[in-house]
Design a protein around this motif. Structure first.
Motif, mmCIF file in Angstrom:
data_model
loop_
_atom_site.group_PDB
_atom_site.id
_atom_site.type_symbol
_atom_site.label_atom_id
_atom_site.label_comp_id
_atom_site.label_asym_id
_atom_site.label_seq_id
_atom_site.Cartn_x
_atom_site.Cartn_y
_atom_site.Cartn_z
ATOM 1 N N ILE A 162 0.845 -1.201 0.000
ATOM 2 C CA ILE A 162 0.000 0.000 0.000
ATOM 3 C C ILE A 162 0.876 1.245 0.000
ATOM 4 N N SER A 163 0.676 2.081 -0.990
ATOM 5 C CA SER A 163 1.308 3.397 -1.026
ATOM 6 C C SER A 163 0.344 4.399 -0.393
ATOM 7 N N VAL A 164 0.803 5.109 0.624
ATOM 8 C CA VAL A 164 -0.078 6.035 1.345
ATOM 9 C C VAL A 164 -0.542 7.156 0.422
ATOM 10 N N PHE A 165 0.331 7.613 -0.467
ATOM 11 C CA PHE A 165 -0.065 8.661 -1.411
ATOM 12 C C PHE A 165 -1.212 8.183 -2.300
ATOM 13 N N ASN A 166 -1.074 6.983 -2.853
ATOM 14 C CA ASN A 166 -2.151 6.424 -3.685
ATOM 15 C C ASN A 166 -3.418 6.213 -2.859
ATOM 16 N N LEU A 167 -3.250 5.815 -1.616
ATOM 17 C CA LEU A 167 -4.396 5.606 -0.726
ATOM 18 C C LEU A 167 -5.171 6.904 -0.528
ATOM 19 N N LEU A 168 -4.477 7.992 -0.291
ATOM 20 C CA LEU A 168 -5.146 9.272 -0.063
ATOM 21 C C LEU A 168 -5.821 9.790 -1.324
ATOM 22 N N VAL A 169 -5.219 9.531 -2.476
ATOM 23 C CA VAL A 169 -5.833 9.947 -3.741
ATOM 24 C C VAL A 169 -7.142 9.194 -3.970
ATOM 25 N N MET A 170 -7.127 7.883 -3.752
ATOM 26 C CA MET A 170 -8.346 7.090 -3.928
ATOM 27 C C MET A 170 -9.397 7.467 -2.893
#
Length: 302
Positions: A162-170
């Motif tokens: 899990i990439s936190v940046f990708n998580l926040l974007v989604m």
């Protein structure tokens, strides 16, 4: 002379561009062309270096056109069976890791997008904490080894799932979806999983395609995790293979052992970049339309 009928609407001319706007378009076009040239030139130079003779490269005479066409480095790599084994490993690792990452990131982001979720702030805080702090290299190595994941695909996949940046974007994307859609689906009898699978995901193709591209590029280019957690050569990805080949070809010990590697030493780095970039370039056009929509998630709509 033919006159228009009474009901004909008068023809209107389109807006005329002002002089300042025309100047802006010209300057903007020149700047964008400059950006394209600056971006494209290094890649063309790398391709030219990978196809050029070592002598021209060392003399600094290669720009974007190959000099002394030479495929020694390509032949050196293509003739090695271990290269194809490691290349296959890279494909498998990238596909499996991207699939797992998309599933976990989507589920986690969907949960965090619900303001009524109890403990939502704690879950967001945990994710953000890992974005700025980590356990360190040695504790991570001890953890992966103690879990029995060393020399397995899970050593590459799980720590970076899990990439936190990708998580926040989604998460931001899911929060932008109309809540009325989910409420209507709930009235029709769908549970949480049904709403996610039948309502939310079909509306999320753009962001999912964008995340697939981000994760796939990240895992395809990743080499340190495999270098750290894998001891067997037949389990390494192609990035580690090429890294080891460059290190061996440029060493004095390798120079005395293999003349072909010495001849190809100046082009191996260029060949490495070309071979690891081409698959991503081949996939990108198929996800480009979704990617463009995905990166515009924060744009003003209306």
């Amino acid at each position: 002379m033919i006159l228009g009928t009474k009901g004909d609407a008068p023809k209107t001319r389109g807006p005329v561009d002002s002089r300042g706007y025309r100047i802006f378009r010209i300057v903007n076009t020149i700047l964008l062309i400059g950006v394209v040239v600056v971006t494209l030139f290094p890649f063309l130079n790398i391709v030219a270096r990978s196809l050029s003779d070592e002598a021209y490269i060392l003399a600094g005479e290669v720009s974007i056109v190959p000099r002394g066409f030479d495929l020694t480095a390509y032949k050196l790599l293509m003739s090695d069976g271990l290269f194809w084994t490691n290349y296959r490993n890279t494909v498998v690792y990238t596909v499996v890791a991207t699939l797992i990452s998309i599933v976990l990131t989507t589920c986690y982001a969907y949960v965090l997008s619900k303001p009524q979720l109890k403990g939502r702030g704690v879950l967001v805080g945990i994710a953000l904490f890992t974005m700025f702090f980590s356990g360190g290299l040695i504790p991570n190595y001890v953890l992966v080894t103690s879990l029995g994941m060393k020399n397995t695909i899970w050593a590459v996949v799980v720590p970076n799932a899990i990439s936190v940046f990708n998580l926040l974007v989604m998460k931001a994307f899911f929060e932008s979806l109309p809540t009325e859609l989910e409420e209507a689906a709930a009235v029709d009898g769908l549970n949480t999983y049904g709403i996610l699978l039948r309502i939310v995901l079909p509306l999320s193709k753009a962001i999912i395609a964008t995340m697939v591209l981000f994760y796939a590029v990240s895992f395809w280019n990743s080499w340190f995790a495999a270098f750290l957690y894998m001891d067997r050569q037949d389990l390494l990805p192609v990035t580690v293979y090429l890294r080891n080949l460059i290190a061996g070809a440029t060493s004095a010990e390798s120079a005395a052992a293999d003349a072909d590697k010495v001849q190809a030493a100046a082009t191996l780095q260029a060949v490495t970049i070309v071979l690891t970039t081409l698959p991503i370039l081949a996939v990108y056009p198929f996800v480009q339309r979704y990617f463009v929509r995905g990166v515009m998630l924060g744009a003003v709509k209306g």
